[in-house]
Scaffold this active site. Sequence first.
Site, PDB file in Angstrom:
ATOM      1  N   SER A 111     -19.612  -2.444  36.514  1.00  0.00           N
ATOM      2  CA  SER A 111     -20.622  -2.918  37.472  1.00  0.00           C
ATOM      3  C   SER A 111     -21.626  -3.771  36.737  1.00  0.00           C
ATOM      4  O   SER A 111     -21.748  -3.694  35.507  1.00  0.00           O
ATOM      5  CB  SER A 111     -21.322  -1.708  38.099  1.00  0.00           C
ATOM      6  OG  SER A 111     -22.457  -2.107  38.827  1.00  0.00           O
ATOM      7  N   TYR A 117     -25.784   6.300  38.459  1.00  0.00           N
ATOM      8  CA  TYR A 117     -24.756   5.254  38.528  1.00  0.00           C
ATOM      9  C   TYR A 117     -24.832   4.362  37.290  1.00  0.00           C
ATOM     10  O   TYR A 117     -23.807   4.019  36.688  1.00  0.00           O
ATOM     11  CB  TYR A 117     -24.992   4.450  39.809  1.00  0.00           C
ATOM     12  CG  TYR A 117     -23.948   3.415  40.147  1.00  0.00           C
ATOM     13  CD1 TYR A 117     -22.762   3.770  40.779  1.00  0.00           C
ATOM     14  CD2 TYR A 117     -24.166   2.066  39.871  1.00  0.00           C
ATOM     15  CE1 TYR A 117     -21.814   2.820  41.123  1.00  0.00           C
ATOM     16  CE2 TYR A 117     -23.227   1.109  40.213  1.00  0.00           C
ATOM     17  CZ  TYR A 117     -22.049   1.481  40.833  1.00  0.00           C
ATOM     18  OH  TYR A 117     -21.109   0.538  41.173  1.00  0.00           O
TER      19      TYR A 117
HETATM   20  P1  NAP Z   1     -16.159   2.109  48.579  1.00  0.00           P
HETATM   21  O1  NAP Z   1     -16.012   1.099  49.684  1.00  0.00           O
HETATM   22  O2  NAP Z   1     -17.092   3.253  48.785  1.00  0.00           O
HETATM   23  O3  NAP Z   1     -14.699   2.650  48.187  1.00  0.00           O
HETATM   24  C1  NAP Z   1     -14.544   3.644  47.208  1.00  0.00           C
HETATM   25  C2  NAP Z   1     -13.203   4.287  47.414  1.00  0.00           C
HETATM   26  O4  NAP Z   1     -13.058   5.344  46.433  1.00  0.00           O
HETATM   27  C3  NAP Z   1     -13.046   4.935  48.798  1.00  0.00           C
HETATM   28  O5  NAP Z   1     -11.790   4.605  49.334  1.00  0.00           O
HETATM   29  C4  NAP Z   1     -13.180   6.416  48.474  1.00  0.00           C
HETATM   30  O6  NAP Z   1     -12.461   7.257  49.347  1.00  0.00           O
HETATM   31  C5  NAP Z   1     -12.555   6.493  47.090  1.00  0.00           C
HETATM   32  N1  NAP Z   1     -12.935   7.711  46.402  1.00  0.00           N
HETATM   33  C6  NAP Z   1     -14.178   8.245  46.303  1.00  0.00           C
HETATM   34  N2  NAP Z   1     -14.134   9.390  45.617  1.00  0.00           N
HETATM   35  C7  NAP Z   1     -12.834   9.584  45.271  1.00  0.00           C
HETATM   36  C8  NAP Z   1     -12.158  10.594  44.536  1.00  0.00           C
HETATM   37  N3  NAP Z   1     -12.823  11.643  44.034  1.00  0.00           N
HETATM   38  N4  NAP Z   1     -10.817  10.471  44.341  1.00  0.00           N
HETATM   39  C9  NAP Z   1     -10.137   9.410  44.858  1.00  0.00           C
HETATM   40  N5  NAP Z   1     -10.734   8.427  45.570  1.00  0.00           N
HETATM   41  C10 NAP Z   1     -12.071   8.513  45.770  1.00  0.00           C
HETATM   42  O7  NAP Z   1     -16.656   1.409  47.254  1.00  0.00           O
HETATM   43  P2  NAP Z   1     -16.441  -0.089  46.715  1.00  0.00           P
HETATM   44  O8  NAP Z   1     -17.685  -0.830  46.994  1.00  0.00           O
HETATM   45  O9  NAP Z   1     -15.134  -0.599  47.166  1.00  0.00           O
HETATM   46  O10 NAP Z   1     -16.426   0.211  45.152  1.00  0.00           O
HETATM   47  C11 NAP Z   1     -15.217   0.295  44.382  1.00  0.00           C
HETATM   48  C12 NAP Z   1     -15.592   0.302  42.913  1.00  0.00           C
HETATM   49  O11 NAP Z   1     -16.320  -0.898  42.622  1.00  0.00           O
HETATM   50  C13 NAP Z   1     -16.500   1.469  42.514  1.00  0.00           C
HETATM   51  O12 NAP Z   1     -16.168   1.916  41.226  1.00  0.00           O
HETATM   52  C14 NAP Z   1     -17.878   0.820  42.521  1.00  0.00           C
HETATM   53  O13 NAP Z   1     -18.775   1.494  41.680  1.00  0.00           O
HETATM   54  C15 NAP Z   1     -17.545  -0.558  42.000  1.00  0.00           C
HETATM   55  N6  NAP Z   1     -18.558  -1.578  42.306  1.00  0.00           N
HETATM   56  C16 NAP Z   1     -18.820  -1.938  43.607  1.00  0.00           C
HETATM   57  C17 NAP Z   1     -19.770  -2.925  43.853  1.00  0.00           C
HETATM   58  C18 NAP Z   1     -20.098  -3.423  45.247  1.00  0.00           C
HETATM   59  O14 NAP Z   1     -20.925  -4.315  45.373  1.00  0.00           O
HETATM   60  N7  NAP Z   1     -19.470  -2.903  46.292  1.00  0.00           N
HETATM   61  C19 NAP Z   1     -20.465  -3.496  42.796  1.00  0.00           C
HETATM   62  C20 NAP Z   1     -20.190  -3.081  41.497  1.00  0.00           C
HETATM   63  C21 NAP Z   1     -19.212  -2.123  41.266  1.00  0.00           C
HETATM   64  P3  NAP Z   1     -13.179   8.010  50.594  1.00  0.00           P
HETATM   65  O15 NAP Z   1     -13.905   6.973  51.373  1.00  0.00           O
HETATM   66  O16 NAP Z   1     -12.030   8.611  51.302  1.00  0.00           O
HETATM   67  O17 NAP Z   1     -14.119   9.006  49.972  1.00  0.00           O
END
Ligand code: NAP
Length: 255
Positions: free
Chosen positions: A146, A159
């Site tokens: 991130s 985080y």
């Molecule tokens: P998201 O929409 O919340 O998706 C996260 C996914 O991970 C969901 O499908 C969730 O499933 C799954 N998950 C959560 N806990 C889990 C577990 N214990 N075992 C297996 N699966 C699990 O998040 P995102 O924004 O796509 O983020 C994805 C990655 O990118 C993360 O590592 C996040 O920190 C990183 N990131 C995101 C951003 C951003 O701007 N969005 C920026 C920097 C980094 P459920 O919904 O079923 O719980």
Amino acid sequence: MSKDLFDLYGKVALITGSARGIGFVLAGGLAKAGATVILNDIDPAALDAGVGKLRSEDLNAHGVSFDVTKTDAVNAGIADAESRFGQIDILVNNAGIQRRYPLEDFPDAEWQAVLDIDLTAPFVVSRAVVKGMIARKAGKIINICSLQSTVTRPTIAAYTAAKGGLALLTKSMAVEWAKHNIQTNGIGPGYFKTEMTERLWKDVDFDAWLCGRVPAARWGDPQELVGTAVFLASAASSYVNGQVIYVEGGLLASM
Ligand code: NAP
């Protein structure tokens, strides 16, 4: 440069937390580059829906449901995936959560949950997958870090601690496993519109602040992470190791 450098045909990729959000988009992108993709999620129904969406686009997608924080479930899930698909060539540690509290009031359980999913799980999943990569003398691990692997804002200390740790865990994996022809790198997304950031992009003040702060003057689209993922998953990055590539519209370059 030959297009074949980015070809993922014949490769099997596992993407954690990929029923939706960035993981789902990356799974689709790796599949379009030729990989067989194994989606993972904690929620089997959401996982089936995600796999179904990719299959409806004629992509080679499958699902393995497990909770990335449960070591026994991870080991069983990886063994199941390897027995069904032969091997895992590419691992994307994507599952992650965010929790927001003032640091002085951060509850223990919430702090631990963030550390468990965002930092410890990439270690536990990689440990299970890398044994096969070491035996085959080839592998690609991509840790979704991130912007908060290197800078932060108030209320997201857990985080930031986890993602900062993940950037250095990426270096440790690179240093220990490079001799086995395994490249481990990170992608550091800036601000992308997903469910995780919904509270932020629906907040008009935050939206205005972000668009004023990012040189690109807009949020990222998860599709804009695919090129970096394909690069790090492919032969094109065979001498790139231990790096975090930030994909953030120029934010870190700007005061
Ligand atoms: P998201 O929409 O919340 O998706 C996260 C996914 O991970 C969901 O499908 C969730 O499933 C799954 N998950 C959560 N806990 C889990 C577990 N214990 N075992 C297996 N699966 C699990 O998040 P995102 O924004 O796509 O983020 C994805 C990655 O990118 C993360 O590592 C996040 O920190 C990183 N990131 C995101 C951003 C951003 O701007 N969005 C920026 C920097 C980094 P459920 O919904 O079923 O719980």
